[in-house]
Enzyme design. Structure first.
Site, short mmCIF file in Angstrom:
data_model
loop_
_atom_site.label_atom_id
_atom_site.label_comp_id
_atom_site.label_asym_id
_atom_site.label_seq_id
_atom_site.Cartn_x
_atom_site.Cartn_y
_atom_site.Cartn_z
CE LYS A 38 -4.36 -1.19 0.92
NZ LYS A 38 -5.44 -2.21 1.74
NE ARG B 1 -7.69 -8.33 -0.40
CZ ARG B 1 -7.53 -7.58 -0.75
NH1 ARG B 1 -6.58 -6.38 -0.77
NH2 ARG B 1 -7.66 -7.82 -2.22
C1 8Y7 Z 1 -8.49 -4.15 0.75
C2 8Y7 Z 1 -9.79 -4.44 0.31
C3 8Y7 Z 1 -8.32 -3.51 -1.35
C4 8Y7 Z 1 -8.53 -3.80 2.41
C5 8Y7 Z 1 -9.90 -5.18 2.84
C6 8Y7 Z 1 -4.98 -3.20 -2.33
C7 8Y7 Z 1 -10.28 -4.62 -1.74
C8 8Y7 Z 1 -6.38 -1.88 -2.90
N1 8Y7 Z 1 -7.60 -4.09 0.20
N2 8Y7 Z 1 -10.28 -5.76 1.02
N3 8Y7 Z 1 -9.09 -4.61 -0.95
N4 8Y7 Z 1 -9.01 -4.60 2.92
N5 8Y7 Z 1 -10.53 -5.85 3.62
O1 8Y7 Z 1 -3.66 -2.41 -2.27
O2 8Y7 Z 1 -7.49 -3.58 2.84
O3 8Y7 Z 1 -5.60 -4.91 -2.65
S1 8Y7 Z 1 -8.00 -3.41 -2.57
#
Ligand code: 8Y7
Length: 276
Positions: free
Chosen positions: A220, A254
């Protein structure tokens, strides 16, 4: 690949983007065969969940129409569900996609809008699967235009309380819910740091209310903001951030980089579990 004897209680969610314009993978995995192959590799590396997303949520991304999102995710979920028992989550905020994805074999909803879209609460109640409720200020198109909070930690907490109540009122069970502060979603580097440094506030809340916390910090912009590193050089800082969150009680991570994250998290959890 050798496997670790004791996998920690922390669940690793591997990111599978099936978008041609995705933020971190640059659209490398749009082909169904390639997407399934990538997912199976993440499972070998120790993923507990595969998070399939067909609409980019990167800042300023244009929304994908329903039919496009369905056409991207359904073939991948169907194929993947046929060849693995590892659970699949669907990264979407559209109730129609939640329903179709769960019909095709997904068994968790990951919603960056925390079920705030019309029909989403009722759909999640009907599907009876676990749901990740993520905090986001505004929407992906506008969220990084001057995000503002008086007290980001308190405001995210108030958001959780409001969404939990809305979920319970819609008939969703408390045990289905997972909370996520939504790093990078309508947040400056200072906001992200405040949330990360005070993550214990939510994980101790978790003890009272038994709700697990998920964090998404992988690759990020916080890393770019603090260390000036481009996307291609964010692996090691991402692993450090995951460990930082886990030591404060995060239960789901994640990530785009499953093996490194799995090993790092298992290692610190193994030390924490030692009786000394
Ligand atoms: C997150 C996410 C993304 C997160 C959850 C990326 C879909 C951007 N970030 N879902 N999604 N938490 N729950 O950098 O931080 O993957 S998309």
């Amino acid at each position: 690949m050798s496997s670790v004897s004791q996998r920690s209680v922390v669940k690793i969610m591997g990111v599978l983007n099936v978008t041609p314009n995705s933020f971190s993978d640059g659209g490398k995995y749009i082909d169904v065969d390639q997407a399934v192959e990538r997912a199976l590799r993440m499972i070998e590396e120790g993923a507990d969940w595969i998070d399939v997303g067909g609409e980019s949520s990167r800042p300023y991304a244009e929304p994908a129409p329903l039919e496009v999102e369905l056409a991207r995710v359904l073939p991948v979920i169907t194929r993947l569900a046929a060849c693995t028992t590892t659970p699949i989550s669907i990264d979407t905020f559209k109730p129609e996609v939640m329903q179709a994805a769960c019909g095709a074999g997904a068994s968790m909803i990951n919603d960056i809008y925390a079920l705030r879209q019309p029909g989403a609460l009722d759909m999640a109640a009907a599907l009876k699967v676990p749901v990740v409720l993520m905090h986001m200020q505004h929407d992906p198109h506008t969220m990084q235009n001057n995000p503002h909070y008086t007290d980001v930690v308190a405001e995210v907490e108030a958001f959780f309380v409001e969404r939990i109540q809305a979920c319970l009122a819609a008939g969703i069970k408390h045990e289905q819910l997972i909370l996520d502060p939504g790093f990078g979603f309508g947040k400056t580097a200072a906001h992200n740091c405040a949330l990360l440094k005070q993550l214990k506030k939510y994980t101790s809340y978790q003890e009272k209310r038994a709700l697990p916390i998920l964090v998404g910090l992988s690759r990020k912009s916080l890393i770019g903001d603090l260390l000036g590193l481009p996307m291609s050089e964010r692996l090691h800082p991402s692993v450090a951030l995951a460990v930082y969150a886990v030591l404060q009680g995060a239960r789901y991570v994640r990530t785009h980089d499953v093996l490194a994250t799995r090993r790092a998290v298992d290692m610190v959890c193994a030390v924490e579990a030692e009786r000394v």
